[in-house]
Write a protein that holds these residues in place. Sequence first.
Motif, PDB file in Angstrom:
ATOM      1  N   SER A  66      62.639 -14.671  -9.949  1.00 19.77           N
ATOM      2  CA  SER A  66      62.162 -13.363 -10.401  1.00 19.77           C
ATOM      3  C   SER A  66      62.626 -13.049 -11.813  1.00 19.77           C
ATOM      4  O   SER A  66      61.887 -12.444 -12.592  1.00 19.77           O
TER       5      SER A  66
ATOM      6  N   LEU B 173      58.068  -8.133 -10.596  1.00 16.98           N
ATOM      7  CA  LEU B 173      59.198  -8.272  -9.682  1.00 16.98           C
ATOM      8  C   LEU B 173      58.700  -8.259  -8.235  1.00 16.98           C
ATOM      9  O   LEU B 173      59.068  -9.114  -7.426  1.00 16.98           O
ATOM     10  N   LEU B 174      57.831  -7.301  -7.949  1.00 18.41           N
ATOM     11  CA  LEU B 174      57.265  -7.168  -6.602  1.00 18.41           C
ATOM     12  C   LEU B 174      56.555  -8.456  -6.194  1.00 18.41           C
ATOM     13  O   LEU B 174      56.781  -9.004  -5.112  1.00 18.41           O
TER      14      LEU B 174
ATOM     15  N   TRP C 187      59.116 -11.655  -6.235  1.00 21.25           N
ATOM     16  CA  TRP C 187      60.173 -11.522  -5.226  1.00 21.25           C
ATOM     17  C   TRP C 187      59.601 -11.677  -3.817  1.00 21.25           C
ATOM     18  O   TRP C 187      60.210 -12.314  -2.954  1.00 21.25           O
ATOM     19  N   ASN C 188      58.427 -11.106  -3.588  1.00 23.07           N
ATOM     20  CA  ASN C 188      57.855 -11.103  -2.242  1.00 23.07           C
ATOM     21  C   ASN C 188      56.860 -12.237  -1.996  1.00 23.07           C
ATOM     22  O   ASN C 188      56.310 -12.339  -0.907  1.00 23.07           O
TER      23      ASN C 188
ATOM     24  N   THR D 222      65.398  -6.288   0.585  1.00 26.29           N
ATOM     25  CA  THR D 222      64.530  -5.189   0.165  1.00 26.29           C
ATOM     26  C   THR D 222      65.193  -4.313  -0.906  1.00 26.29           C
ATOM     27  O   THR D 222      64.513  -3.743  -1.756  1.00 26.29           O
TER      28      THR D 222
ATOM     29  N   LEU E 185      64.307  -4.423  -4.835  1.00 28.34           N
ATOM     30  CA  LEU E 185      62.978  -3.911  -5.168  1.00 28.34           C
ATOM     31  C   LEU E 185      62.935  -2.398  -5.065  1.00 28.34           C
ATOM     32  O   LEU E 185      62.318  -1.716  -5.879  1.00 28.34           O
TER      33      LEU E 185
ATOM     34  N   SER F  48      58.733  -6.601   1.685  1.00 31.07           N
ATOM     35  CA  SER F  48      58.037  -7.892   1.726  1.00 31.07           C
ATOM     36  C   SER F  48      57.367  -8.117   3.073  1.00 31.07           C
ATOM     37  O   SER F  48      57.711  -7.489   4.073  1.00 31.07           O
TER      38      SER F  48
ATOM     39  N   VAL G 162      56.778  -1.678  -1.223  1.00 36.43           N
ATOM     40  CA  VAL G 162      57.668  -2.609  -1.916  1.00 36.43           C
ATOM     41  C   VAL G 162      58.367  -3.560  -0.939  1.00 36.43           C
ATOM     42  O   VAL G 162      59.044  -4.486  -1.356  1.00 36.43           O
TER      43      VAL G 162
END
Lengths: 280, 315
Positions: A83, A207-208, A211-212, A255, A258, B136, B134
């Motif tokens: 990220s 980032l979202l 990261w995910n 989580t 974020l 995941s 936000v």
Amino acid sequence: MSGFMAAGRRRDRRWMLHVVLVPVAVLFAAPLVWMVLTSLMPDADLNRLPPRLLPDHVTLDGYRKVLTENDYPRWFLNTLIVSAVAVLSHVVLCSLAGYGFARLRFAGSRAGFLAVMVTIMIPVQLLMIPTFLMFRMLGLIDTLGAAFVPWLASAFGIFLMRQFFLSVPPELEEAARIDGCGRLGVFFRIVLPMARPAVATLVVFTLLGSWNDLIWPLIAINSEDTFTLQMGLSTFSGTRHTEWSSLMAGNTLATAPLLIAFLLAQRHFIATMSFSGLKG
Amino acid sequence: MTVGTAPPRLARTARTAKRKGPARRRLMPHLVGWGFVAPATLVVVGLALFPAIWALWLSLHDSDLISSGEFVGLDNYREMVHDPALRDAAWHTVVYTVLYVPGSVLIGLPLAVALNQRIRGIGIYRTCVFVPYVTSAAAVGILSNFVLDPEFGIVNGGVKALGLSRAGFLQDPDQALYTLVAVSLWWSVGLPVVVYLAALQDVPRELQEAALVDGANPWQAFRNVTLPQLRPATTFVVIWQMITALQLFDLVYTTTKGQPLDSTSVIVYYLYEQAFKQFNAGYGAAVAYALFVVTLVVSALMLRRSAGGAAGARS
């Protein structure tokens, strides 16, 4: 007189709005709040009927387990690297390109921008098989590079930054140029600091996404010490499906970054949506 | 005009000719321009247009992900028509999309209108609605398996306390797909809300107030003044959410993996399994291309319809 009455009526309606919005807010936030609470409960409290809503006593066992009994810290670090590279590269490359397409006149700029915009239509699913083959030729498969290279820049980022620079009057930069700054000097000293709301939005979206991201790392990475956090969590949940406290501790830790980034950038969001014309 | 500008240009060229030569001087702005845009453009185009063409080539071969395979013409595409598993996956995708897209508008719009009011604590309400977005897919997957567990889950705990019979949710083949729609809406309705909020802030308040002064009730004012202004936002939300729905994968992977009884197998999940588990890369590429074309056509139709509707409203 009628103004008074209108104000009174409006205040009544406001009170009603809270009655509607409180349950809505609870509905959306409760599962996440409960995720955090569960991460602090002992497993014994969770595996019984009916499950407990609130912990009898708070314990950090879940966090201790998730951080010591598997590769979780490694996955966290991997994701952090992916990220960080993605966000840094995204901000620099996309703002440079967005500025270039918005402000500079050069041969082929229209064609270049058109080529970028066409790619927005192409879905990831179409690209993942050839990208996998390409990355295998380049020796990137099963490295962290495979995870971050697709995130170095994006058509969306270029578009967002271009729209922003188009909405800013060019006078300020021109003044700086007369004062003897070069193009790059103007860009880094004047333009980029001005672009804070757009950059904040770009940072959060990158980032979202990085990261995910799940489907691409699942394809490109297969050894456990190169796993990203999301891959780790989803395999981990398959093998330890009754150890809820450590699962939720892992979830909470994954989580939190974020959530913090979003809360910090939140106020820029709606403004950015307006100027980018994203709403249509 | 020409006379007026000629001397300075001549003078400049003469000056720079001594140092760099006129050709280089003329090239400079183009080089600077490309210097700015080239890195990002190369990454984006190199990782999209080039693989997209490669995917087309792959879809015409029986590649197994190791070797490139033999040229088979349109066989992969022909095979799709006779593949019952793909037909089921396509049907599940359609059901999911048909519920998810209208759901996004019907929940997103009223929520945005409510969240657009100037009342105390509105920031907290807005944050609550957007926060799941936000999170995941992995986290949402674990969370829904926990909350919706048929025996130990809190939701069934509540259902039982009300005296109703327990639901199977993600473990019941008749309910799993609908449960996924509900979880997806909880997860991602924050995006439509933000888009509508941004659009609502551009609707002039005076317009609504004028309608109220003219004797319209709040619903009429909303219906006839605000709603038409939100049309572009709705077009965006519908197309965006439709593309998202057609590409559903992450949540399926982290919750049901296409089970129970393949009742939640959707197109992208099926294509992932075909390409990377069964190593039918050529077939996978063909399925991906078909999905891409369908998405393009449906998006274009929607855009056209919305443009036509706007023109109709204007005339």
